[in-house]
Write a protein that holds these residues in place. Structure first.
Motif, PDB file in Angstrom:
ATOM      1  N   THR A 171      57.750   5.746  45.964  1.00 39.58           N
ATOM      2  CA  THR A 171      58.332   4.441  45.648  1.00 39.58           C
ATOM      3  C   THR A 171      57.514   3.348  46.317  1.00 39.58           C
ATOM      4  OG1 THR A 171      59.824   4.521  47.556  1.00 39.58           O
ATOM      5  CG2 THR A 171      60.643   5.425  45.463  1.00 39.58           C
ATOM      6  N   ALA A 172      57.627   2.144  45.760  1.00 39.40           N
ATOM      7  CA  ALA A 172      56.960   0.952  46.291  1.00 39.40           C
ATOM      8  C   ALA A 172      57.650  -0.251  45.655  1.00 39.40           C
ATOM      9  CB  ALA A 172      55.466   0.964  45.954  1.00 39.40           C
ATOM     10  N   PRO A 173      57.437  -1.448  46.163  1.00 37.64           N
ATOM     11  CA  PRO A 173      58.009  -2.611  45.493  1.00 37.64           C
ATOM     12  C   PRO A 173      57.579  -2.654  44.035  1.00 37.64           C
ATOM     13  CG  PRO A 173      57.171  -3.212  47.663  1.00 37.64           C
ATOM     14  CD  PRO A 173      56.742  -1.808  47.418  1.00 37.64           C
ATOM     15  N   ALA A 174      58.493  -2.996  43.148  1.00 41.78           N
ATOM     16  CA  ALA A 174      58.211  -3.031  41.712  1.00 41.78           C
ATOM     17  C   ALA A 174      56.978  -3.876  41.429  1.00 41.78           C
ATOM     18  CB  ALA A 174      59.414  -3.582  40.954  1.00 41.78           C
ATOM     19  N   GLY A 175      56.063  -3.322  40.636  1.00 44.76           N
ATOM     20  CA  GLY A 175      54.851  -4.041  40.264  1.00 44.76           C
ATOM     21  C   GLY A 175      53.750  -4.015  41.290  1.00 44.76           C
ATOM     22  N   ALA A 176      53.987  -3.378  42.450  1.00 51.22           N
ATOM     23  CA  ALA A 176      52.968  -3.370  43.499  1.00 51.22           C
ATOM     24  C   ALA A 176      51.849  -2.390  43.151  1.00 51.22           C
ATOM     25  CB  ALA A 176      53.599  -2.976  44.833  1.00 51.22           C
ATOM     26  N   THR A 177      50.632  -2.734  43.572  1.00 51.10           N
ATOM     27  CA  THR A 177      49.509  -1.807  43.461  1.00 51.10           C
ATOM     28  C   THR A 177      49.613  -0.779  44.572  1.00 51.10           C
ATOM     29  OG1 THR A 177      48.063  -3.471  42.470  1.00 51.10           O
ATOM     30  CG2 THR A 177      47.004  -1.567  43.508  1.00 51.10           C
ATOM     31  N   VAL A 178      49.555   0.484  44.191  1.00 52.21           N
ATOM     32  CA  VAL A 178      49.679   1.590  45.141  1.00 52.21           C
ATOM     33  C   VAL A 178      48.327   2.289  45.229  1.00 52.21           C
ATOM     34  CG1 VAL A 178      50.884   3.733  45.681  1.00 52.21           C
ATOM     35  CG2 VAL A 178      52.108   1.869  44.520  1.00 52.21           C
ATOM     36  N   ALA A 179      47.692   2.218  46.393  1.00 52.61           N
ATOM     37  CA  ALA A 179      46.368   2.815  46.592  1.00 52.61           C
ATOM     38  C   ALA A 179      46.504   4.114  47.375  1.00 52.61           C
ATOM     39  CB  ALA A 179      45.463   1.849  47.346  1.00 52.61           C
ATOM     40  N   LEU A 180      45.836   5.154  46.889  1.00 49.07           N
ATOM     41  CA  LEU A 180      45.925   6.477  47.507  1.00 49.07           C
ATOM     42  C   LEU A 180      44.841   6.652  48.559  1.00 49.07           C
ATOM     43  CD1 LEU A 180      47.336   9.280  47.422  1.00 49.07           C
ATOM     44  CD2 LEU A 180      45.594   9.972  45.757  1.00 49.07           C
ATOM     45  N   TYR A 181      45.229   7.206  49.703  1.00 48.64           N
ATOM     46  CA  TYR A 181      44.304   7.568  50.775  1.00 48.64           C
ATOM     47  C   TYR A 181      44.443   9.064  51.030  1.00 48.64           C
ATOM     48  CZ  TYR A 181      43.485   2.642  51.840  1.00 48.64           C
ATOM     49  OH  TYR A 181      43.121   1.323  51.762  1.00 48.64           O
ATOM     50  N   GLU A 182      43.330   9.700  51.390  1.00 50.49           N
ATOM     51  CA  GLU A 182      43.354  11.149  51.550  1.00 50.49           C
ATOM     52  C   GLU A 182      42.422  11.588  52.675  1.00 50.49           C
ATOM     53  OE1 GLU A 182      39.998  12.841  48.498  1.00 50.49           O
ATOM     54  OE2 GLU A 182      41.921  12.253  47.621  1.00 50.49           O
ATOM     55  N   SER A 183      42.603  12.822  53.087  1.00 43.72           N
ATOM     56  CA  SER A 183      41.710  13.437  54.066  1.00 43.72           C
ATOM     57  C   SER A 183      41.815  14.941  53.921  1.00 43.72           C
ATOM     58  CB  SER A 183      42.107  13.047  55.492  1.00 43.72           C
ATOM     59  OG  SER A 183      41.422  13.842  56.442  1.00 43.72           O
ATOM     60  N   ALA A 184      40.691  15.626  54.051  1.00 44.37           N
ATOM     61  CA  ALA A 184      40.768  17.075  54.195  1.00 44.37           C
ATOM     62  C   ALA A 184      41.608  17.366  55.427  1.00 44.37           C
ATOM     63  CB  ALA A 184      39.377  17.670  54.343  1.00 44.37           C
ATOM     64  N   TYR A 185      42.452  18.386  55.351  1.00 47.65           N
ATOM     65  CA  TYR A 185      43.391  18.681  56.425  1.00 47.65           C
ATOM     66  C   TYR A 185      42.669  18.871  57.755  1.00 47.65           C
ATOM     67  CZ  TYR A 185      47.369  20.799  58.826  1.00 47.65           C
ATOM     68  OH  TYR A 185      48.388  21.073  59.716  1.00 47.65           O
ATOM     69  N   VAL A 186      41.514  19.533  57.708  1.00 48.36           N
ATOM     70  CA  VAL A 186      40.813  19.872  58.942  1.00 48.36           C
ATOM     71  C   VAL A 186      40.261  18.637  59.654  1.00 48.36           C
ATOM     72  CG1 VAL A 186      38.603  20.276  57.754  1.00 48.36           C
ATOM     73  CG2 VAL A 186      39.056  21.406  59.947  1.00 48.36           C
ATOM     74  N   TRP A 187      39.891  17.572  58.886  1.00 50.26           N
ATOM     75  CA  TRP A 187      39.232  16.422  59.499  1.00 50.26           C
ATOM     76  C   TRP A 187      40.215  15.338  59.917  1.00 50.26           C
ATOM     77  CZ3 TRP A 187      34.943  18.106  60.988  1.00 50.26           C
ATOM     78  CH2 TRP A 187      34.139  18.917  60.183  1.00 50.26           C
ATOM     79  N   ASN A 188      41.283  15.136  59.149  1.00 55.37           N
ATOM     80  CA  ASN A 188      42.271  14.100  59.455  1.00 55.37           C
ATOM     81  C   ASN A 188      41.615  12.726  59.606  1.00 55.37           C
ATOM     82  OD1 ASN A 188      44.892  13.200  59.860  1.00 55.37           O
ATOM     83  ND2 ASN A 188      44.877  13.625  62.063  1.00 55.37           N
ATOM     84  N   ASP A 189      40.669  12.427  58.691  1.00 54.01           N
ATOM     85  CA  ASP A 189      39.976  11.129  58.714  1.00 54.01           C
ATOM     86  C   ASP A 189      40.179  10.441  57.355  1.00 54.01           C
ATOM     87  OD1 ASP A 189      38.492  12.933  57.260  1.00 54.01           O
ATOM     88  OD2 ASP A 189      36.549  12.273  58.010  1.00 54.01           O
ATOM     89  N   PHE A 190      41.224   9.703  57.233  1.00 59.45           N
ATOM     90  CA  PHE A 190      41.629   9.168  55.939  1.00 59.45           C
ATOM     91  C   PHE A 190      40.639   8.144  55.389  1.00 59.45           C
ATOM     92  CE2 PHE A 190      45.545  10.922  57.546  1.00 59.45           C
ATOM     93  CZ  PHE A 190      46.153  11.426  56.406  1.00 59.45           C
ATOM     94  N   TYR A 191      40.515   8.142  54.053  1.00 55.28           N
ATOM     95  CA  TYR A 191      39.657   7.204  53.341  1.00 55.28           C
ATOM     96  C   TYR A 191      40.257   6.995  51.957  1.00 55.28           C
ATOM     97  CZ  TYR A 191      38.122  11.798  51.745  1.00 55.28           C
ATOM     98  OH  TYR A 191      38.110  13.082  51.275  1.00 55.28           O
ATOM     99  N   PRO A 192      39.920   5.863  51.293  1.00 54.75           N
ATOM    100  CA  PRO A 192      40.425   5.638  49.932  1.00 54.75           C
ATOM    101  C   PRO A 192      39.972   6.772  49.017  1.00 54.75           C
ATOM    102  CG  PRO A 192      39.499   3.622  50.832  1.00 54.75           C
ATOM    103  CD  PRO A 192      39.125   4.718  51.781  1.00 54.75           C
ATOM    104  N   SER A 193      40.885   7.329  48.232  1.00 53.14           N
ATOM    105  CA  SER A 193      40.575   8.484  47.381  1.00 53.14           C
ATOM    106  C   SER A 193      39.586   8.090  46.296  1.00 53.14           C
ATOM    107  CB  SER A 193      41.853   9.016  46.738  1.00 53.14           C
ATOM    108  OG  SER A 193      42.777   9.417  47.727  1.00 53.14           O
TER     109      SER A 193
END
Length: 356
Positions: free
Chosen positions: A49-71
């Motif tokens: 969920t997010a505010p209606a109409g909001a842009t939702v940007a995904l961030y990810e990281s390989a589990y082992v590194w835990n260093d998030f970056y834009p997907s």
């Protein structure tokens, strides 16, 4: 900046003193959820969920590194995002090839963080004769260094008869079992989990195989629909035109100028029926019928539309209306009809062509 912070803290203190709630910024924070795990390489669906109409940007990281970056969006370039609908709900699909971590951002506010584990899916093929059994095990997802146990059942109890580790990018373990006696025996492969990468233990189905007489006659093969003689590297990506020459107009001609070339590196003909070519984002081409690639021969898979076998038998067509391979960097994977990894080719931002 210090004065503004002091004023804010004072305002919050007054609100608390009056019994008023602090500003509820957390109420607008996005949320994210996903399945706790999936079996083997492939897509998962992320929702939240997010505010209606909001842009939702995904961030990810390989589990082992835990260093998030834009997907990264390996199909269209850029990064992955979506828009929350009028009810404040959103959904995204993402390929995972190991344990992963995710969160989203909307309106500058970060969601909760989640982890998605991956169940290892092992595939085992066997041939046997005269009390000797040849074993080949591959892991999905492909990961070198995974601990493999070849087990045999006796009176309902499973015991290790060989152990080792998956090797190389294709994640293969091979071994030969001698002194297996005669008649039909039951085997399975177990691959231990890898907590560091959030990979879960995987076990094959039981394989019953006639190991032979143990004295020079008989033998058998597993009933699984695979070809044990096809080893990793038997067919390889020998050239990939990942960026069509000229402008990316999206025309069928331009799409067909994006292709992969596969070469049979063995001295035997290999039937590619049911084999798949895929990219890092999970777009899959499947050889839907018999395609016998001769020893030392090569063939092409073009991205666009066309008639298989035209202008000659070396050409097949994905029949897509959009590009597959990411110009800025991607990975091509080749797998058999049972998911066994045969080859892969990875590239970065380059000239538009790679020889793997």
């Amino acid at each position: 900046m210090r004065a503004r912070k002091t004023a804010l803290f004072a305002a919050l203190g007054c609100a608390a003193a009056l019994g008023l709630a602090a500003p509820a910024a957390a109420a607008d924070a996005p949320t994210i959820s996903a399945p706790a795990s999936r079996q083997g390489y492939g897509p998962i669906t992320l929702t939240g969920t997010a505010p209606a109409g909001a842009t939702v940007a995904l961030y990810e990281s390989a589990y082992v590194w835990n260093d998030f970056y834009p997907s990264p969006d390996y199909t269209n370039g850029g990064t992955i995002s979506t828009t929350a609908n009028s009810s404040g709900k959103w959904s995204l699909s993402r390929i995972v090839d190991s344990g992963f971590r995710f969160y989203v951002m909307a309106g500058g506010v970060e969601s909760n963080r989640i982890s998605v584990a991956m169940g290892i899916v092992p595939t085992m093929t066997m041939t046997a004769s005269n009390g000797t059994v040849n074993v080949n095990v591959s892991a999905n997802p492909t990961q070198p260094g995974l601990r493999v146990h070849i087990q045999r059942a006796a009176s309902g109890v499973w015991s290790d008869v060989a152990t080792g580790n998956t090797v190389g990018d294709a994640s293969i373990f091979t071994t030969t079992l001698s002194g297996q006696g005669s008649g039909t025996k039951s085997y399975r492969a177990v691959i231990d989990g890898d907590p560091e990468n959030n990979l879960l233990k995987g076990t094959t189905e039981t394989v019953d195989i006639n190991v032979g007489s143990g004295s020079g006659s008989g033998g058998g093969t597993t009933p699984t629909p695979t070809t044990p003689s096809v080893a990793a590297g038997a067919v390889q990506f020998s050239k990939i035109q990942y960026n069509s020459p000229g402008s990316d107009t999206g025309s069928n001609t331009s799409l067909n100028n994006e292709w992969v070339r596969l070469t049979n590196k063995t001295s035997a003909t290999i039937n590619l029926k049911g084999w798949t070519v895929r990219d890092a984002a999970g777009h899959v081409y499947t050889f839907s019928g018999d395609y016998r690639l001769g020893a030392g021969k090569y063939m092409y898979v073009h991205t666009g539309k066309g008639t298989n076998g035209q202008p000659d038998s070396k050409h097949r067509y994905w029949n897509r209306t959009s590009y597959v391979w990411n110009n800025g960097g991607d990975t091509a994977y080749l797998r058999t009809n049972t998911g066994k990894s045969i080859d892969s080719c990875k590239w970065g931002n380059g000239s538009g062509v790679t020889y793997c």
